[in-house]
Enzyme design. Structure first.
Site, short mmCIF file in Angstrom:
data_model
loop_
_atom_site.label_atom_id
_atom_site.label_comp_id
_atom_site.label_asym_id
_atom_site.label_seq_id
_atom_site.Cartn_x
_atom_site.Cartn_y
_atom_site.Cartn_z
N TRP A 333 -52.32 14.79 34.55
CA TRP A 333 -53.17 14.55 33.36
C TRP A 333 -52.30 14.12 32.18
CZ3 TRP A 333 -53.20 16.64 28.43
CH2 TRP A 333 -54.33 16.36 27.65
N HIS A 334 -51.10 14.70 32.08
CA HIS A 334 -50.25 14.39 30.94
C HIS A 334 -49.72 12.97 30.98
CE1 HIS A 334 -50.28 18.70 30.16
NE2 HIS A 334 -49.93 18.37 28.93
N GLY A 335 -49.54 12.42 32.14
CA GLY A 335 -49.02 11.06 32.18
C GLY A 335 -48.99 10.54 33.59
N PHE A 479 -51.40 10.63 25.82
CA PHE A 479 -52.01 11.25 26.99
C PHE A 479 -53.52 11.13 26.92
CE2 PHE A 479 -48.15 14.06 26.37
CZ PHE A 479 -47.34 13.17 27.06
#
Lengths: 479, 354
Positions: A333-335, A479
């Site tokens: 999800w963060h990257g 993000f």
């Protein structure tokens, strides 16, 4: 629009004037104006992104109404919620993960170079991960039995409320929708709390995070910082350790700063947003870390991923698999990159080990064990940040090798841009955590009185105006 | 922490919370004033905090003075072009010779030293080198504003890498809206900072190295140093005839990239009938750009003029000072003017340009 920009200063003044005009806010006009301003705020960098957020909003608003309409038909309800989730995840997947997917696919399958380049070049709209999660959670909540709102205005306001739109906190509908039409008069105490939070937020962002960011990465894409030197083969350990220490402080202050500004702004407008950070570097376990770091994301993942996967209700083995799966997806999800997945995997492994070995039972009993595990947890957290910040595994590998060599030649701090300033401002992080520690321990001296809060805020404001760094984007915007 | 209000305020005498809040506000204001007063007192007694020692004293560009902001670690110079700043574009459009390259070219190709040479053959020059390297920006500007100089002189110090510098990226991706916002918000920000720091001392300006503020002349692109860059270091080294093994490996790795970049750029120049003169000036480092330029030009066979001089002086890092720039121009320009292709250009009437 970036909070740390002059445009936002002007925008903020406009919002304040409107708020003062609508003192007994709660009217539809006030909400409509805020929706309009929120869309301007979001579209400031790229106006076409507004259509994306509108698309996501329309899909979920009507999906929720349809779920309510077919409440008695479980199959239809399931079909609608599935369509909503697929649409939201499809948007997120297209904009965020296509490039990553194509990059990995092209290593095994030759692609037409033009197509591959075009797909890799898809630009990620800011905040898409936050508002799609927020929008999706609403539909899922309605599917689970909550009442949907029948007002599109309320729903779009919930999704687009500008303080939390681009980097959270991720707000749940049942915590926000009821606040919209309450009558809120302007009260001085609430405004002071709002301004206090904003001053603290701007201090964390502009003074601490931006000064550290400048030292770590340079002022713009053309210049280099400590991180770039630290990832050079055979670079001195001194610089590698500076990088390892500075980045966790930067990301904490950047994100916690944003959240504080967002919460302060919400107070001024008469709304409450949830706390997102609570001194994460005091965490004595991995589980506690995720109760202190990006709290709204970890609770989202718990409620909409971990529990539907079975949580800890099926078996011990399945629980561990679920934990790992959630952390891997949390990393992703963060990257869109393998380094983010590894970051999630490191935290997942920590949580799995903690649960499987029953470490909580030991640390509850012995102080030495608690202290020892605290050091292990924090060391692993620092280690994991290396992958989070690195663009490639090779970069992380070189940094770790340089740090592990433990040679510390003398370096001239003044030779590295802004390192001197970064090493001054970083002390705010331990001080903030010390304050939290003493508050948690019930220490009277650090439960500030109003006067102490006022003095601290005054000093923080002056420090911000005097010692701000070169304003950069908030890290979590990407993000 | 205070909760959000859930009921309207009541009239009458102030509540205990409101009185507390007013006290809070007063103490806050007193703290701010106390710190400011202390800072002003300290300012009088010690020169450390004096405003004129900071970059903010440099002010914002004064268009009436014939300058625009070249660099303050920002991309303002690029945006001056992207937003179609008439003065800058006009000067670039009227020039017969454009000098291109990175920041070393900004410092090295100073108009006050190249223009007297160009005057001898009746040409007019403009320094269109960008801080932060070439990248896509020069090619973009030439295409966007349809520039048709007779000749470009390029400091080929990684010029053809066409890598994604901030400017190169901006040149390819920014639309007018972004360029407009970027330019005016940065200028306004600086104006606010200047006013702000007449009240609150800019303490961070006293840590580490000083910032650099450089204006560029609207007329010819000459750098004008408003703040910073005062510690010169000698630039004594010259590149050895043969590069080291590591340097050769680096050049070999970079060649395919610059080959593609140079093809794109040179084709555009040929299409426009622009004469290209390449050189590489002192970089006071490992001379990677110099070796790369030489290796590339063995394939391209373009006009290359050697310009390495011993014992130059740096204004900061590998940026040469005015005296060194004069020495460089006095060495380089006669060599360029002696080229038969340049002599031919001098005879070409201005009206023959496409």
């Amino acid at each position: 629009m970036n909070f740390a920009s002059l445009e936002f200063g002007v925008f903020f003044l406009v919002v304040l004037v409107i708020r003062l005009f609508y003192r007994q806010s709660g009217s539809r006009v006030f909400v409509s104006i805020l929706v309009l301003l929120s869309l301007v705020f979001y579209g400031w960098e790229e106006p076409s992104y507004v259509f994306l957020i509108l698309l996501s909003t329309v899909i979920d608003f009507f999906a929720a109404l349809a779920i309510e309409k077919y409440r008695s038909s479980p199959r239809t309800r399931r079909a609608i919620v599935t369509i909503s989730c697929v649409a939201n995840l499809g948007l997120l997947g297209f904009f965020k993960y296509t490039g990553f997917f194509v990059q990995n696919l092209s290593t095994v399958l030759p692609l037409e170079p033009g197509i591959a380049t075009a797909l890799r070049g898809i630009v990620l709209p800011i905040g898409i991960s936050f508002y799609t999660f927020q929008s999706m959670s609403y539909t899922i909540d309605v599917y689970r039995g909550e009442k949907p709102t029948r007002s599109f205005l309320d729903f779009i306001f919930y999704i687009s409320f500008f303080p939390q739109l681009v980097a959270g906190p991720i707000v749940r509908a049942h915590n926000f929708l009821y606040q919209i039409h309450r009558v809120r008069s302007i009260r001085l105490v609430v405004w002071l709390e709002g301004f206090r939070l904003m001053i603290l937020g701007f201090f964390l962002k502009l003074v601490v995070a931006d000064n550290i960011g400048y030292a770590l990465s340079g002022i713009n894409l053309q210049s280099v910082g400590i991180w770039d030197y630290a990832v050079q083969p055979d670079g001195p350990s001194t610089l590698a350790w500076y990088a390892i220490i500075l980045f966790p402080a930067q990301i904490f202050c950047d994100f916690a700063g944003y959240t504080n500004i967002a919460r302060g702004l919400a107070y001024l407008l008469g709304f409450r947003l949830p706390i997102n950070f609570n001194a994460p570097y005091l965490a004595g376990s991995f589980s506690e870390f995720w109760h202190r770091w990006h709290i709204t994301l970890s609770t989202w993942l718990r409620d909409y991923l971990y529990i539907p996967l079975g949580g800890n209700r099926i078996s011990k083995g399945r629980t561990l698999v679920n934990v790992m799966a959630v952390m891997l997806l949390g990393g992703l999800w963060h990257g869109a990159g393998w380094t983010f997945i590894v970051w999630g995997a490191i935290h997942g492994t920590g949580l799995v080990v903690e649960r499987a070995a029953g470490i909580a039972r030991v640390t509850e009993r012995w102080l030495a064990a608690r202290l020892g595990w605290f050091l292990v947890v924090q060391a692993v957290v620092l280690f994991a940040w290396i992958f989070f910040r690195s663009s490639r595994f090779a970069e992380a590998g070189v940094l770790i090798t340089n740090a592990a060599r433990l040679d510390f030649p003398h370096i001239e701090i003044a030779d590295y841009p802004n390192l001197q300033a970064a090493l001054i401002v970083i002390w705010a992080v331990p001080l903030l955590h010390l304050r939290a520690l003493l508050r948690e321990a019930g220490g009277r001296p650090f439960r500030e009185t109003r006067i102490e809060q006022a003095i601290v805020s005054g000093f923080l404001l002056i420090a911000t105006l005097s010692f701000y760094g070169e304003g950069g984007e908030f890290i979590y915007f990407q993000f | 922490m205070s909760a959000a209000p859930s009921s309207p305020s009541v009239g009458g005498p102030l509540s205990k919370r409101t009185r507390g809040a007013i006290l809070h506000l007063s103490i806050f204001a007193c703290s701010v004033m106390l710190v400011l007063a202390a800072a002003r007192w300290y300012d009088r007694s010690d020169r450390l905090l004096r405003l004129e020692r900071t970059e903010y004293q440099a002010g914002i560009p004064d268009i009436s003075a014939g300058t625009y902001l070249g660099s303050r670690g920002t991309s303002l110079a690029y945006n001056a072009f992207a937003y179609d700043w008439d003065h800058v574009v006009d000067a670039a459009r009227k020039a017969d010779v454009l000098f291109l390259g990175n920041s070393r070219a900004v410092y090295g190709f100073r108009p006050q030293y190249f223009q007297p040479w160009l005057d001898k053959i009746g040409l007019r020059g403009f320094n269109m080198a960008f801080f932060g390297g070439g990248g896509f920006a020069p090619l973009y500007v030439i295409r966007k504003f349809d520039l048709h100089p007779k000749m470009v002189v390029i400091n080929d110090d990684g010029f053809f890498l066409l890598r994604d510098t901030a400017w190169g990226k901006a040149a390819r991706t920014e639309g007018p809206w972004r360029a407009f916002k970027d330019y005016y918000s940065k200028t306004a920000r600086w104006l606010v900072q200047k006013r702000l720091h007449q009240i609150v001392p800019p303490l961070r300006a006293f840590t580490g190295r000083r910032s650099l503020v450089v204006y560029r002349s609207i007329r010819d692109g000459a750098p004008i140093f408003a703040f910073g860059e005062s510690e010169g270091k000698p630039m004594t080294r010259l590149p050895p005839d043969e590069p080291s093994r590591a340097m050769r490996e680096l050049v070999d790795q970079s060649l395919p990239i610059v080959r593609a970049g140079s093809k794109k750029f040179l084709e555009e120049m040929d299409r426009r009938g622009i004469l290209v003169v390449l050189t590489a000036i002192q970089d006071n480092g490992e001379f990677a750009g110099y070796y790369l330029a030489k290796a590339l030009n063995e394939e391209n066979r373009r006009i290359y003029v050697h310009a390495m001089l011993p014992n130059l002086m740096g204004q900061a890092g590998s940026h040469m000072d005015a005296w060194s720039s004069k020495r460089l121009m006095d060495d380089l320009m006669p060599k360029i003017l002696a080229l038969p292709q340049v002599q031919a250009l001098a005879r070409k009437p201005a009206g023959t340009r496409p």
